[in-house]
Motif scaffolding. Structure first.
Motif, mmCIF file in Angstrom:
data_model
loop_
_atom_site.group_PDB
_atom_site.id
_atom_site.type_symbol
_atom_site.label_atom_id
_atom_site.label_comp_id
_atom_site.label_asym_id
_atom_site.label_seq_id
_atom_site.Cartn_x
_atom_site.Cartn_y
_atom_site.Cartn_z
ATOM 1 N N LEU A 110 -68.543 11.592 25.775
ATOM 2 C CA LEU A 110 -68.390 10.598 24.715
ATOM 3 C C LEU A 110 -68.486 11.232 23.337
ATOM 4 C CD1 LEU A 110 -69.776 7.040 24.420
ATOM 5 C CD2 LEU A 110 -70.433 8.702 22.664
ATOM 6 N N ALA A 111 -67.547 10.859 22.472
ATOM 7 C CA ALA A 111 -67.594 11.186 21.050
ATOM 8 C C ALA A 111 -67.677 9.883 20.270
ATOM 9 C CB ALA A 111 -66.360 11.973 20.631
ATOM 10 N N HIS A 112 -68.442 9.896 19.183
ATOM 11 C CA HIS A 112 -68.740 8.669 18.448
ATOM 12 C C HIS A 112 -68.634 8.926 16.954
ATOM 13 C CE1 HIS A 112 -72.175 5.899 16.878
ATOM 14 N NE2 HIS A 112 -71.019 5.251 16.818
ATOM 15 N N ASN A 113 -68.102 7.951 16.251
ATOM 16 C CA ASN A 113 -68.129 7.920 14.790
ATOM 17 C C ASN A 113 -68.733 6.597 14.364
ATOM 18 O OD1 ASN A 113 -67.689 8.469 12.072
ATOM 19 N ND2 ASN A 113 -65.621 7.640 12.105
ATOM 20 N N GLY A 114 -69.728 6.664 13.475
ATOM 21 C CA GLY A 114 -70.412 5.468 13.014
ATOM 22 C C GLY A 114 -71.907 5.583 13.264
ATOM 23 N N TYR A 115 -72.587 4.456 13.116
ATOM 24 C CA TYR A 115 -74.033 4.454 13.365
ATOM 25 C C TYR A 115 -74.431 3.176 14.079
ATOM 26 C CZ TYR A 115 -79.052 4.781 12.889
ATOM 27 O OH TYR A 115 -80.395 4.849 13.170
ATOM 28 N N VAL A 116 -75.224 3.337 15.147
ATOM 29 C CA VAL A 116 -75.789 2.237 15.924
ATOM 30 C C VAL A 116 -77.302 2.332 15.804
ATOM 31 C CG1 VAL A 116 -75.897 1.147 18.201
ATOM 32 C CG2 VAL A 116 -73.827 2.362 17.498
ATOM 33 N N ASP A 117 -77.965 1.195 15.687
ATOM 34 C CA ASP A 117 -79.414 1.166 15.483
ATOM 35 C C ASP A 117 -80.135 1.942 16.580
ATOM 36 O OD1 ASP A 117 -82.232 0.216 15.545
ATOM 37 O OD2 ASP A 117 -81.561 -1.145 13.978
ATOM 38 N N GLU A 118 -80.700 3.070 16.204
ATOM 39 C CA GLU A 118 -81.317 3.968 17.180
ATOM 40 C C GLU A 118 -82.561 3.368 17.823
ATOM 41 O OE1 GLU A 118 -83.204 8.401 16.950
ATOM 42 O OE2 GLU A 118 -81.291 8.070 15.919
#
Length: 227
Positions: A110-118
């Motif tokens: 998986l590659a991700h761009n952005g931010y999700v609440d850790e």
């Protein structure tokens, strides 16, 4: 996290080379951003041919390293990512993308761009270790799958964007499949992804690659298969 990335499925190493060169240029000079226009906090890729998995992650900038497209026969799948880390203490090959997890049935890259609440992800997963939001998203998909309710919870936890490129490889059959998701809450000029169809393959890519010679149309909403 503000990154540039692409996924490709097809049989043309020439098309892959063009995408890589555009990614490298966009990481060096992101024309969609006035400030913070370099994505120099690591890079990585996975290429799967059915016979071989090439998997690489580096803390160095993509524009400071040389990459030679491997010789691949027939159809293959690829995910490439150039990172701009929101937490500079995580600049390391250990946290470069694509992340990899596995479960009883499959390998997941998986590659991700952005931010999700850790913090919300950690509570959901019962995870207390040192990590990043993107690694936690990968763990969530390996643990819970890609069911609609799982993807909806990830969207609920999203702060800026949930742009995902996902390669799944079935352990039993060896069949590969690429998925993409383009979901963002702000800055569409930067976060919108595009779809391109070449002579021998298809690609989904970050917006800046359009400024470096890759043509495409905006992707449709929702989780989609690239095939």
């Amino acid at each position: 996290m503000m990154c540039r990335m692409f996924a490709y499925v097809g049989s043309s190493t020439r098309e892959l080379e063009s995408l890589y060169k555009a990614l490298r240029e966009s990481a060096s000079n992101d024309t969609r951003r006035i400030k913070d226009n370099k994505h120099g906090d690591g890079w990585g890729y996975v290429i799967y041919s059915g016979e071989v998995i090439w998997y690489y992650r580096s803390r160095r900038a993509i524009y400071d390293e040389n990459f030679a497209v491997p010789q691949v026969d027939g159809k293959f799948y690829a995910v490439f990512h150039a990172r701009q880390a929101s937490k500079k203490e995580t600049v390391s090959s250990r946290f470069s993308h694509p992340f990899q997890e596995s479960n009883e049935k499959e390998l997941i890259f998986l590659a991700h761009n952005g931010y999700v609440d850790e913090e919300k992800l950690k509570v959901w997963l019962g995870y207390q270790g040192y990590t990043t939001d993107s690694e936690l998203v990968t763990k969530a998909l390996a643990k819970f799958g890609m069911r609609p309710e799982v993807m909806e919870r990830l969207r609920e936890y999203t702060v800026s964007a949930l742009n995902l490129l996902i390669l799944r490889v079935d352990k039993g059959s060896g069949v590969g499949r690429l998925y993409y998701l383009n979901y963002f809450k702000k800055d569409p000029e930067f976060y919108r992804m595009y779809l391109s169809q070449g002579m021998e393959g298809k690609a989904v890519f970050s917006s800046t690659l359009k400024d470096y010679g890759i043509d495409g149309v905006p992707v449709e909403e929702g989780l989609r298969i690239l095939d």
